[in-house]
Design an enzyme around this catalytic site. Sequence first.
Site, PDB file in Angstrom:
ATOM      1  N   CYS A  85       0.845  -1.203   0.000  1.00 46.13           N
ATOM      2  CA  CYS A  85       0.000   0.000   0.000  1.00 46.13           C
ATOM      3  C   CYS A  85       0.881   1.253   0.000  1.00 46.13           C
ATOM      4  O   CYS A  85       1.761   1.389   0.856  1.00 46.13           O
ATOM      5  CB  CYS A  85      -0.909   0.006   1.226  1.00 46.13           C
ATOM      6  SG  CYS A  85      -1.920   1.504   1.327  1.00 46.13           S
ATOM      7  N   CYS A  96      -2.682  -0.150   9.230  1.00 51.50           N
ATOM      8  CA  CYS A  96      -1.891  -1.376   9.213  1.00 51.50           C
ATOM      9  C   CYS A  96      -0.649  -1.195  10.082  1.00 51.50           C
ATOM     10  O   CYS A  96      -0.192  -0.075  10.311  1.00 51.50           O
ATOM     11  CB  CYS A  96      -1.445  -1.711   7.790  1.00 51.50           C
ATOM     12  SG  CYS A  96      -2.807  -2.214   6.714  1.00 51.50           S
ATOM     13  N   GLN A 254     -18.241 -10.830  12.223  1.00 54.98           N
ATOM     14  CA  GLN A 254     -16.797 -10.972  12.007  1.00 54.98           C
ATOM     15  C   GLN A 254     -16.410 -10.368  10.664  1.00 54.98           C
ATOM     16  O   GLN A 254     -17.137 -10.511   9.684  1.00 54.98           O
ATOM     17  CB  GLN A 254     -16.397 -12.451  12.055  1.00 54.98           C
ATOM     18  CG  GLN A 254     -16.641 -13.125  13.399  1.00 54.98           C
ATOM     19  CD  GLN A 254     -15.723 -12.595  14.500  1.00 54.98           C
ATOM     20  OE1 GLN A 254     -14.783 -11.841  14.245  1.00 54.98           O
ATOM     21  NE2 GLN A 254     -16.012 -12.968  15.733  1.00 54.98           N
ATOM     22  N   ASP A 351     -17.394 -14.692  24.085  1.00 53.91           N
ATOM     23  CA  ASP A 351     -16.766 -13.968  22.970  1.00 53.91           C
ATOM     24  C   ASP A 351     -16.897 -12.474  23.263  1.00 53.91           C
ATOM     25  O   ASP A 351     -17.630 -11.762  22.599  1.00 53.91           O
ATOM     26  CB  ASP A 351     -17.500 -14.357  21.670  1.00 53.91           C
ATOM     27  CG  ASP A 351     -16.932 -13.673  20.441  1.00 53.91           C
ATOM     28  OD1 ASP A 351     -15.854 -13.060  20.527  1.00 53.91           O
ATOM     29  OD2 ASP A 351     -17.583 -13.757  19.377  1.00 53.91           O
ATOM     30  N   CYS A 378     -10.445 -11.400  20.877  1.00 54.87           N
ATOM     31  CA  CYS A 378      -9.762 -10.600  19.855  1.00 54.87           C
ATOM     32  C   CYS A 378      -8.564  -9.864  20.442  1.00 54.87           C
ATOM     33  O   CYS A 378      -7.901  -9.120  19.715  1.00 54.87           O
ATOM     34  CB  CYS A 378     -10.737  -9.636  19.181  1.00 54.87           C
ATOM     35  SG  CYS A 378     -11.516  -8.487  20.309  1.00 54.87           S
TER      36      CYS A 378
HETATM   37  C1  LIG Z   1     -17.178  -9.834  19.755  1.00 53.43           C
HETATM   38  S1  LIG Z   1     -18.913  -9.623  19.651  1.00 53.43           S
HETATM   39  C2  LIG Z   1     -19.390 -11.316  19.603  1.00 53.43           C
HETATM   40  C3  LIG Z   1     -20.685 -11.619  18.895  1.00 53.43           C
HETATM   41  C4  LIG Z   1     -20.963 -13.066  18.541  1.00 53.43           C
HETATM   42  N1  LIG Z   1     -20.421 -14.028  19.477  1.00 53.43           N
HETATM   43  C5  LIG Z   1     -20.492 -13.374  17.138  1.00 53.43           C
HETATM   44  O1  LIG Z   1     -19.532 -14.149  16.997  1.00 53.43           O
HETATM   45  O2  LIG Z   1     -21.066 -12.870  16.180  1.00 53.43           O
HETATM   46  C6  LIG Z   1     -19.267  -9.115  21.291  1.00 53.43           C
HETATM   47  C7  LIG Z   1     -20.726  -8.894  21.593  1.00 53.43           C
HETATM   48  O3  LIG Z   1     -20.830  -8.611  22.981  1.00 53.43           O
HETATM   49  C8  LIG Z   1     -21.849  -7.644  23.168  1.00 53.43           C
HETATM   50  N2  LIG Z   1     -21.567  -7.050  24.482  1.00 53.43           N
HETATM   51  C9  LIG Z   1     -20.669  -6.080  24.797  1.00 53.43           C
HETATM   52  N3  LIG Z   1     -20.639  -5.873  26.125  1.00 53.43           N
HETATM   53  C10 LIG Z   1     -21.547  -6.728  26.681  1.00 53.43           C
HETATM   54  C11 LIG Z   1     -21.950  -7.011  28.003  1.00 53.43           C
HETATM   55  N4  LIG Z   1     -21.422  -6.351  29.032  1.00 53.43           N
HETATM   56  N5  LIG Z   1     -22.867  -7.963  28.208  1.00 53.43           N
HETATM   57  C12 LIG Z   1     -23.419  -8.639  27.156  1.00 53.43           C
HETATM   58  N6  LIG Z   1     -23.069  -8.420  25.871  1.00 53.43           N
HETATM   59  C13 LIG Z   1     -22.137  -7.481  25.628  1.00 53.43           C
HETATM   60  C14 LIG Z   1     -21.743  -6.735  21.976  1.00 53.43           C
HETATM   61  O4  LIG Z   1     -22.972  -6.063  21.737  1.00 53.43           O
HETATM   62  C15 LIG Z   1     -21.372  -7.739  20.863  1.00 53.43           C
HETATM   63  O5  LIG Z   1     -22.535  -8.204  20.218  1.00 53.43           O
END
Ligand SMILES: C[S@@+](CC[C@H](N)C(=O)[O-])C[C@H]1O[C@@H](n2cnc3c(N)ncnc32)[C@H](O)[C@@H]1O
Length: 425
Positions: A85, A96, A254, A351, A378
Amino acid sequence: MPRLRRSAVVEDGPLRGSIVEVEIGAPAHGGSCVARHDGRVIFVRHALPGERVRARITEDRGGTFCRADAVEILRPSVDRVVPPCPHAGPGRCGGCDWQHASGAAQRALKTSVVREQFTRLAGIDTADLFTGVQALPGGLLGWRTRIVYAVGPDGRAGLYRHRSHEVEVLDACPLGVPGVGDAGVLARDWPGLSGVEVARGDGGVAVLAHRPGPGRQARGRRPPDRVEVVAGPTRLDQRVGQRDFTVAADGFWQVHPAAASTFAGSLLGAVAPRPGEAVLDLYAGAGMLTALLAEAVGATGRVLGVESSRRAVADAATNLADLPWAQVQLGRVEDVLPDRPPIDPDIVVLDPPRAGAGRSVMAALLGLGPRAIGYLACDPATLARDVRVALDAGWRLGALHAFDAFPMTHHVECVALLTPDSAGT
Ligand SMILES: C[S@@+](CC[C@H](N)C(=O)[O-])C[C@H]1O[C@@H](n2cnc3c(N)ncnc32)[C@H](O)[C@@H]1O
């Protein structure tokens, strides 16, 4: 997904702007490498381990470390490549971190970072358990299905420079998939917006305007943007294996096209759900993992997701309509767990966002006594910190996998399996 962060304004320090000649050591978490000069640590970007470079100090707050950019490579690494890039390089686009490293070297750098985080924060050597960061299909470019372009005061769009409020104006981002990396949004001005986001699903490309939210937040931080779809579909279709999902255009999914199926395969492989089991799926989003777990435990089992976003819970209800033994409940994990969730889980899957679960959530879910915990993360640093809570409570780390779902950046996704110590002996 890597989102460019606006950091605090950089202050001048004694070394700022000076050039130092240094030997480059191991990679550090965040996309730089460690060097030393006059007894101080310098985090050097645009360098690789083993190199000798001239580096310009970009930040010196007078503490134990400063930050620098390698501006001249005196002894290059064999892993060094020409960044594909034209916007990559010192003082340029901050999207990046590793454009100057080969793909194999990027994965080796991330492997080293994951190992180091687990040694330092979890207190364990993962050498026997963790074989290294794995590539996802598709190569280093053309993988981002969602990019939030920053908009500068002049209305032009691009990406923030590293640790800066300045926008590197772009006409394309080679990391984006077609329609996202070469988005038409980059060809026009967006006066009054803080950002313009482009996201692609199976059914098309959505454009979302980010407008500065009202008010101020603590420590001078910007309040969250108000986000609105201004072109394209308001919902995006996604497919994982044989299953279709629908997600609001501004909802979580994702970002790498192969990420959802890869992470789900790894996580389900680790926790190995059996027919009839009960699973708690924390931070469930639009129910991607919930649905796949529900298929695995079958109609005699039960899956309960917990998710704090009302819109994601509504999407999950649609996505789980044919799996009546699976639901996603609205609530914050930290509020739901202490009340004991309405199932007694055999397996807990989590997650969380970058900040991780934290000590009290980890303690609460260990207290539920599942036979396995599958953690998708992540950020290897917050994962290692949370794993430490489990290890201190007598659990063991049964598996650790990592995936290069964000090539060219320092980001890496990990999957960890935790089991009660008795289960693994
Ligand atoms: C990394 S994403 C994971 C979503 C799902 N597992 C997927 O793979 O598509 C994290 C999720 O946690 C939710 N989130 C963030 N803080 C939270 C909390 N304190 N309690 C419950 N959910 C939460 C966000 O809205 C988001 O949808």
